[in-house]
Design a protein around this motif. Structure first.
Motif, PDB file in Angstrom:
ATOM      1  N   LEU A 118     -22.436 -68.978 -32.191  1.00  7.73           N
ATOM      2  CA  LEU A 118     -22.443 -69.983 -31.120  1.00  7.73           C
ATOM      3  C   LEU A 118     -23.737 -70.787 -31.101  1.00  7.73           C
ATOM      4  CD1 LEU A 118     -20.967 -67.813 -28.222  1.00  7.73           C
ATOM      5  CD2 LEU A 118     -19.787 -69.549 -29.599  1.00  7.73           C
ATOM      6  N   GLY A 119     -24.738 -70.314 -31.801  1.00  7.47           N
ATOM      7  CA  GLY A 119     -26.054 -70.931 -31.767  1.00  7.47           C
ATOM      8  C   GLY A 119     -27.007 -70.002 -31.045  1.00  7.47           C
ATOM      9  N   ILE A 120     -27.869 -70.569 -30.242  1.00 10.58           N
ATOM     10  CA  ILE A 120     -28.804 -69.778 -29.436  1.00 10.58           C
ATOM     11  C   ILE A 120     -28.559 -70.135 -27.990  1.00 10.58           C
ATOM     12  CG2 ILE A 120     -31.221 -69.313 -28.922  1.00 10.58           C
ATOM     13  CD1 ILE A 120     -31.785 -70.121 -31.844  1.00 10.58           C
ATOM     14  N   ARG A 121     -28.237 -69.125 -27.211  1.00  7.71           N
ATOM     15  CA  ARG A 121     -28.011 -69.384 -25.795  1.00  7.71           C
ATOM     16  C   ARG A 121     -28.437 -68.161 -25.004  1.00  7.71           C
ATOM     17  NH1 ARG A 121     -21.705 -70.068 -24.823  1.00  7.71           N
ATOM     18  NH2 ARG A 121     -22.339 -72.089 -25.549  1.00  7.71           N
ATOM     19  N   GLY A 122     -28.913 -68.416 -23.798  1.00  9.50           N
ATOM     20  CA  GLY A 122     -29.291 -67.326 -22.918  1.00  9.50           C
ATOM     21  C   GLY A 122     -30.569 -67.616 -22.168  1.00  9.50           C
ATOM     22  N   ARG A 123     -30.992 -66.604 -21.465  1.00  8.81           N
ATOM     23  CA  ARG A 123     -32.232 -66.660 -20.686  1.00  8.81           C
ATOM     24  C   ARG A 123     -33.263 -65.851 -21.456  1.00  8.81           C
ATOM     25  NH1 ARG A 123     -34.249 -68.546 -16.394  1.00  8.81           N
ATOM     26  NH2 ARG A 123     -35.615 -67.384 -15.009  1.00  8.81           N
ATOM     27  N   PHE A 124     -34.463 -66.408 -21.592  1.00  7.88           N
ATOM     28  CA  PHE A 124     -35.499 -65.789 -22.402  1.00  7.88           C
ATOM     29  C   PHE A 124     -36.794 -65.607 -21.626  1.00  7.88           C
ATOM     30  CE2 PHE A 124     -32.562 -67.527 -25.401  1.00  7.88           C
ATOM     31  CZ  PHE A 124     -32.603 -66.656 -26.475  1.00  7.88           C
ATOM     32  N   LYS A 125     -37.590 -64.664 -22.116  1.00  7.72           N
ATOM     33  CA  LYS A 125     -38.932 -64.449 -21.580  1.00  7.72           C
ATOM     34  C   LYS A 125     -39.910 -64.553 -22.740  1.00  7.72           C
ATOM     35  CE  LYS A 125     -40.851 -60.346 -20.495  1.00  7.72           C
ATOM     36  NZ  LYS A 125     -41.153 -59.111 -19.725  1.00  7.72           N
ATOM     37  N   LEU A 126     -40.879 -65.435 -22.596  1.00 13.98           N
ATOM     38  CA  LEU A 126     -41.961 -65.589 -23.559  1.00 13.98           C
ATOM     39  C   LEU A 126     -43.205 -64.958 -22.968  1.00 13.98           C
ATOM     40  CD1 LEU A 126     -43.262 -66.939 -26.104  1.00 13.98           C
ATOM     41  CD2 LEU A 126     -43.732 -68.893 -24.613  1.00 13.98           C
ATOM     42  N   VAL A 127     -43.867 -64.119 -23.747  1.00  8.84           N
ATOM     43  CA  VAL A 127     -45.110 -63.491 -23.310  1.00  8.84           C
ATOM     44  C   VAL A 127     -46.223 -63.991 -24.218  1.00  8.84           C
ATOM     45  CG1 VAL A 127     -46.336 -61.318 -22.957  1.00  8.84           C
ATOM     46  CG2 VAL A 127     -43.876 -61.442 -22.515  1.00  8.84           C
ATOM     47  N   THR A 128     -47.321 -64.463 -23.599  1.00  8.47           N
ATOM     48  CA  THR A 128     -48.490 -64.914 -24.343  1.00  8.47           C
ATOM     49  C   THR A 128     -49.719 -64.171 -23.843  1.00  8.47           C
ATOM     50  OG1 THR A 128     -49.037 -66.704 -22.806  1.00  8.47           O
ATOM     51  CG2 THR A 128     -47.517 -67.239 -24.594  1.00  8.47           C
TER      52      THR A 128
ATOM     53  N   ARG B 247     -34.688 -61.957 -25.196  1.00  8.43           N
ATOM     54  CA  ARG B 247     -33.582 -62.448 -24.377  1.00  8.43           C
ATOM     55  C   ARG B 247     -33.456 -61.485 -23.202  1.00  8.43           C
ATOM     56  NH1 ARG B 247     -28.753 -64.855 -27.012  1.00  8.43           N
ATOM     57  NH2 ARG B 247     -29.379 -63.457 -28.638  1.00  8.43           N
ATOM     58  N   VAL B 248     -33.365 -62.029 -21.997  1.00  7.63           N
ATOM     59  CA  VAL B 248     -33.265 -61.185 -20.800  1.00  7.63           C
ATOM     60  C   VAL B 248     -31.892 -61.276 -20.153  1.00  7.63           C
ATOM     61  CG1 VAL B 248     -35.737 -61.125 -20.348  1.00  7.63           C
ATOM     62  CG2 VAL B 248     -34.363 -62.944 -19.348  1.00  7.63           C
ATOM     63  N   ALA B 249     -31.079 -62.223 -20.561  1.00  6.62           N
ATOM     64  CA  ALA B 249     -29.706 -62.331 -20.025  1.00  6.62           C
ATOM     65  C   ALA B 249     -28.873 -63.206 -20.923  1.00  6.62           C
ATOM     66  CB  ALA B 249     -29.715 -62.901 -18.616  1.00  6.62           C
TER      67      ALA B 249
ATOM     68  N   ALA C 147     -39.664 -72.641 -33.994  1.00  9.83           N
ATOM     69  CA  ALA C 147     -38.227 -72.406 -34.115  1.00  9.83           C
ATOM     70  C   ALA C 147     -37.939 -71.071 -34.788  1.00  9.83           C
ATOM     71  CB  ALA C 147     -37.578 -73.545 -34.890  1.00  9.83           C
ATOM     72  N   SER C 148     -38.794 -70.643 -35.681  1.00  7.16           N
ATOM     73  CA  SER C 148     -38.572 -69.381 -36.387  1.00  7.16           C
ATOM     74  C   SER C 148     -38.531 -68.189 -35.438  1.00  7.16           C
ATOM     75  CB  SER C 148     -39.657 -69.163 -37.437  1.00  7.16           C
ATOM     76  OG  SER C 148     -40.933 -69.094 -36.818  1.00  7.16           O
ATOM     77  N   ARG C 149     -39.159 -68.301 -34.282  1.00  5.46           N
ATOM     78  CA  ARG C 149     -39.153 -67.197 -33.304  1.00  5.46           C
ATOM     79  C   ARG C 149     -37.772 -66.967 -32.706  1.00  5.46           C
ATOM     80  NH1 ARG C 149     -43.814 -64.292 -34.019  1.00  5.46           N
ATOM     81  NH2 ARG C 149     -45.571 -65.701 -34.112  1.00  5.46           N
ATOM     82  N   PHE C 150     -36.896 -67.965 -32.796  1.00  4.65           N
ATOM     83  CA  PHE C 150     -35.552 -67.837 -32.235  1.00  4.65           C
ATOM     84  C   PHE C 150     -34.530 -67.309 -33.242  1.00  4.65           C
ATOM     85  CE2 PHE C 150     -37.485 -70.777 -29.238  1.00  4.65           C
ATOM     86  CZ  PHE C 150     -37.006 -70.313 -28.028  1.00  4.65           C
ATOM     87  N   ARG C 151     -34.887 -67.188 -34.507  1.00  3.36           N
ATOM     88  CA  ARG C 151     -33.928 -66.753 -35.529  1.00  3.36           C
ATOM     89  C   ARG C 151     -33.249 -65.421 -35.211  1.00  3.36           C
ATOM     90  NH1 ARG C 151     -37.147 -68.679 -40.881  1.00  3.36           N
ATOM     91  NH2 ARG C 151     -36.719 -70.898 -40.598  1.00  3.36           N
TER      92      ARG C 151
ATOM     93  N   GLU D  56     -26.760 -77.680 -34.323  1.00  2.00           N
ATOM     94  CA  GLU D  56     -28.063 -78.271 -34.001  1.00  2.00           C
ATOM     95  C   GLU D  56     -29.200 -77.402 -34.522  1.00  2.00           C
ATOM     96  OE1 GLU D  56     -30.749 -79.570 -30.144  1.00  2.00           O
ATOM     97  OE2 GLU D  56     -28.627 -79.150 -29.854  1.00  2.00           O
ATOM     98  N   TYR D  57     -29.030 -76.080 -34.432  1.00  4.94           N
ATOM     99  CA  TYR D  57     -30.105 -75.188 -34.878  1.00  4.94           C
ATOM    100  C   TYR D  57     -30.312 -75.271 -36.384  1.00  4.94           C
ATOM    101  CZ  TYR D  57     -33.297 -71.309 -35.225  1.00  4.94           C
ATOM    102  OH  TYR D  57     -34.413 -70.552 -35.484  1.00  4.94           O
ATOM    103  N   GLN D  58     -29.341 -75.732 -37.144  1.00  7.89           N
ATOM    104  CA  GLN D  58     -29.504 -75.876 -38.583  1.00  7.89           C
ATOM    105  C   GLN D  58     -30.680 -76.793 -38.913  1.00  7.89           C
ATOM    106  OE1 GLN D  58     -25.522 -77.064 -39.682  1.00  7.89           O
ATOM    107  NE2 GLN D  58     -25.037 -74.987 -40.373  1.00  7.89           N
ATOM    108  N   HIS D  59     -30.965 -77.772 -38.055  1.00  2.03           N
ATOM    109  CA  HIS D  59     -32.135 -78.643 -38.258  1.00  2.03           C
ATOM    110  C   HIS D  59     -33.421 -77.833 -38.169  1.00  2.03           C
ATOM    111  CE1 HIS D  59     -29.746 -82.285 -38.164  1.00  2.03           C
ATOM    112  NE2 HIS D  59     -29.168 -81.856 -37.057  1.00  2.03           N
ATOM    113  N   TYR D  60     -33.449 -76.892 -37.237  1.00  2.00           N
ATOM    114  CA  TYR D  60     -34.618 -76.043 -37.085  1.00  2.00           C
ATOM    115  C   TYR D  60     -34.710 -75.052 -38.244  1.00  2.00           C
ATOM    116  CZ  TYR D  60     -34.711 -77.694 -32.243  1.00  2.00           C
ATOM    117  OH  TYR D  60     -34.756 -78.469 -31.118  1.00  2.00           O
ATOM    118  N   TYR D  61     -33.580 -74.482 -38.597  1.00  2.00           N
ATOM    119  CA  TYR D  61     -33.541 -73.449 -39.629  1.00  2.00           C
ATOM    120  C   TYR D  61     -33.972 -74.013 -40.979  1.00  2.00           C
ATOM    121  CZ  TYR D  61     -31.979 -69.074 -41.705  1.00  2.00           C
ATOM    122  OH  TYR D  61     -31.938 -67.856 -42.329  1.00  2.00           O
TER     123      TYR D  61
END
Length: 72
Positions: free
Chosen positions: A49-59, A70-72, A39-43, A13-18
Motif C-alpha cells: 500500500l506504500g507507507i501509511r500510519g502514525r509515527f514517532k521520531l526520536v532525536t 510506527r505507533v498506529a 526517505a531511507s528511514r521509512f523503508r 509515489e514512494y518509488q521516487h524516494y526508493y
C-alpha cells in the motif's frame, strides 16, 4: 525529543524516494513543526500500500536521528 506525525505515501509515489530521486520525506509534526527525514528511514515500513500510519521520531538534543517507529 519526540515528534508524532501521520504519513500516507502511496507505493507508486514512494518509488521516487526508493530510487533516490527524492532524498527526504517532509512531514508536519503534531506540534506544527516541519520535519525532514531521510526517505531511507521509512523503508522498513513499506508495504504494497506504500507507507501509511502514525509515527514517532526520536532525536537527541542536537536533533540527530535516534529512532523512527510506527505507533498506529
Amino acid at each position: 525529543m519526540e515528534y508524532y506525525f501521520n504519513v500516507y505515501i502511496a507505493y507508486s509515489e514512494y518509488q521516487h524516494y526508493y530510487s533516490g530521486a527524492a532524498a527526504n520525506v517532509v512531514v508536519t509534526s503534531d506540534q506544527g513543526l516541519r520535519l525532514q527525514i531521510p526517505a531511507s528511514r521509512f523503508r522498513p515500513f513499506l508495504s504494497h500500500l506504500g507507507i501509511r500510519g502514525r509515527f514517532k521520531l526520536v532525536t537527541d538534543a542536537n536533533h540527530k536521528f535516534q529512532s523512527l517507529m510506527r505507533v498506529a
